[in-house]
Design a protein around this motif. Structure first.
Motif, PDB file in Angstrom:
ATOM      1  N   GLU A   1       2.509  -7.828   2.758  1.00 27.91           N
ATOM      2  CA  GLU A   1       1.460  -7.154   1.994  1.00 27.91           C
ATOM      3  C   GLU A   1       1.427  -7.667   0.548  1.00 27.91           C
ATOM      4  O   GLU A   1       2.469  -7.970  -0.023  1.00 27.91           O
ATOM      5  N   VAL A   2       0.211  -7.730  -0.019  1.00 29.03           N
ATOM      6  CA  VAL A   2       0.079  -8.033  -1.449  1.00 29.03           C
ATOM      7  C   VAL A   2      -0.246  -6.723  -2.166  1.00 29.03           C
ATOM      8  O   VAL A   2      -1.314  -6.143  -1.957  1.00 29.03           O
TER       9      VAL A   2
ATOM     10  N   GLU B   1      -9.126  -8.960 -10.859  1.00 30.58           N
ATOM     11  CA  GLU B   1      -8.073  -9.717 -10.189  1.00 30.58           C
ATOM     12  C   GLU B   1      -7.421  -8.863  -9.097  1.00 30.58           C
ATOM     13  O   GLU B   1      -7.183  -9.325  -7.979  1.00 30.58           O
ATOM     14  N   ALA B   2      -7.166  -7.598  -9.425  1.00 29.95           N
ATOM     15  CA  ALA B   2      -6.518  -6.688  -8.464  1.00 29.95           C
ATOM     16  C   ALA B   2      -7.397  -6.496  -7.237  1.00 29.95           C
ATOM     17  O   ALA B   2      -6.929  -6.584  -6.098  1.00 29.95           O
ATOM     18  N   ILE B   3      -8.676  -6.273  -7.444  1.00 30.94           N
ATOM     19  CA  ILE B   3      -9.595  -6.030  -6.326  1.00 30.94           C
ATOM     20  C   ILE B   3      -9.714  -7.273  -5.457  1.00 30.94           C
ATOM     21  O   ILE B   3      -9.749  -7.201  -4.232  1.00 30.94           O
ATOM     22  N   LYS B   4      -9.717  -8.416  -6.112  1.00 27.85           N
ATOM     23  CA  LYS B   4      -9.861  -9.679  -5.389  1.00 27.85           C
ATOM     24  C   LYS B   4      -8.614  -9.993  -4.553  1.00 27.85           C
ATOM     25  O   LYS B   4      -8.734 -10.504  -3.445  1.00 27.85           O
ATOM     26  N   MET B   5      -7.434  -9.697  -5.071  1.00 33.15           N
ATOM     27  CA  MET B   5      -6.224 -10.219  -4.452  1.00 33.15           C
ATOM     28  C   MET B   5      -5.379  -9.211  -3.677  1.00 33.15           C
ATOM     29  O   MET B   5      -4.592  -9.601  -2.821  1.00 33.15           O
ATOM     30  N   ALA B   6      -5.533  -7.923  -3.971  1.00 30.48           N
ATOM     31  CA  ALA B   6      -4.582  -6.948  -3.405  1.00 30.48           C
ATOM     32  C   ALA B   6      -4.960  -6.486  -2.007  1.00 30.48           C
ATOM     33  O   ALA B   6      -6.138  -6.339  -1.681  1.00 30.48           O
ATOM     34  N   ASP B   7      -3.957  -6.236  -1.170  1.00 34.38           N
ATOM     35  CA  ASP B   7      -4.154  -5.418   0.025  1.00 34.38           C
ATOM     36  C   ASP B   7      -4.187  -3.950  -0.398  1.00 34.38           C
ATOM     37  O   ASP B   7      -4.998  -3.177   0.064  1.00 34.38           O
ATOM     38  N   ARG B   8      -3.251  -3.607  -1.289  1.00 32.06           N
ATOM     39  CA  ARG B   8      -3.267  -2.264  -1.874  1.00 32.06           C
ATOM     40  C   ARG B   8      -2.969  -2.355  -3.367  1.00 32.06           C
ATOM     41  O   ARG B   8      -2.224  -3.229  -3.806  1.00 32.06           O
TER      42      ARG B   8
END
Ligand code: ADP
Ligand code: ADP
Length: 231
Positions: free
Chosen positions: A32-33, A202-209
């Motif tokens: 998970e990212v 960046e968070a929205i683009k890269m995160a699973d959570r």
């Protein structure tokens, strides 16, 4: 898996004490990212640095694959977790090859295996080994240095990558491209990634959570979709 159980961190003591992390509990799944998102000073970096024992925990515990890190040797723990930071931290007097080969050398891999590994890692981060192995960090652009930082963190094939604003020092034009490349790489590598950012895009683009930090606490922990649709 990484499990944070009522983790607390205080810096200093008495009147000078600063509580940086207040009773955080959180579970991160393999592959998970997770992005730790929030403004400066809310405890994100401290959480990351406790995970690889660069900082002691004041209370609670962190478990990696079910084992308390309190019982793990810090040097061994750090080998099982790649660490990428904004300041990159390449050694200026060592070549790109030597920078990437550092942990494999400490682990006493033989020369041929290290050569092969460095070659593979440079290709993975899209830098030609022939051209770049013998260069020094100052001869590379910020974005290229950041790729070397990622290659070095991956050297001993850790299951976990801890990243502290890894793209923060890269200019906005190249940042977008490097983020995309990194996500393509992650789609293949499937590392467990804990990633500190103060950039919601960046968070929205890269995160699973995304774990949203506020003043040493996590106030929300959810997928980007859920975070975007909630008030
Ligand atoms: P960031 O906001 O990206 O975490 P900072 O500039 O707050 O970066 O911190 C950079 C470094 O300085 C970190 O290693 C952190 O542990 C350390 N640091 C931050 N605040 C303090 C402080 N009040 N006293 C001593 N060291 C600090
Ligand atoms: P963030 O990564 O969210 O910017 P940090 O974890 O760096 O936050 O810092 C959280 C709080 O802990 C801040 O108030 C900061 O000043 C303090 N802090 C961080 N590192 C140190 C340190 N080494 N010594 C004292 N205070 C620190």
């Amino acid at each position: 898996m990484i499990e944070y159980r009522n983790v607390r961190k205080e810096y200093g003591n008495g009147k000078e004490a600063v509580t940086a992390v207040r009773d955080i509990s959180l579970q991160i799944k393999p592959g998970e990212v997770v992005v730790f998102l929030g403004p400066s000073g809310c405890g994100k970096t401290t959480m990351l640095r406790m995970t690889n024992k660069l900082e002691d925990i004041s209370g609670g515990d962190i478990l990696v694959d079910g084992k308390s890190i309190r019982e793990l040797n810090p040097v061994q723990l750090r080998r099982s977790m790649g660490y990428v930071i904004q300041q990159i931290g390449l050694f200026p007097n060592k070549t790109i090859y030597e920078n990437i080969a550092m942990i494999p050398r400490v682990l006493k891999w033989d020369k041929a295996t290290i050569d092969e590994r460095v070659d593979h890692l440079l290709k993975l981060v899209k830098l030609d080994p022939e051209t770049y192995s013998s260069r020094y960090p100052a001869e590379l652009s910020g974005g290229q240095q950041q790729r070397i930082g990622v290659a070095r963190a991956l050297a001993a094939d850790p299951d976990i990558l801890l990243m502290d604003e890894p793209f923060g020092a890269i200019d906005p034009i190249n940042r977008d491209q490097i983020q995309d490349e990194f996500m393509r790489l992650q789609a293949r590598l499937k590392k467990t990634i804990v990633f500190v950012s103060h950039d919601i895009h960046e968070a929205i683009k890269m995160a699973d959570r995304i774990a949203i930090f506020k003043d040493g606490k996590i106030v929300q922990f959810d997928t980007p979709e859920m975070i975007l649709t909630q008030p």
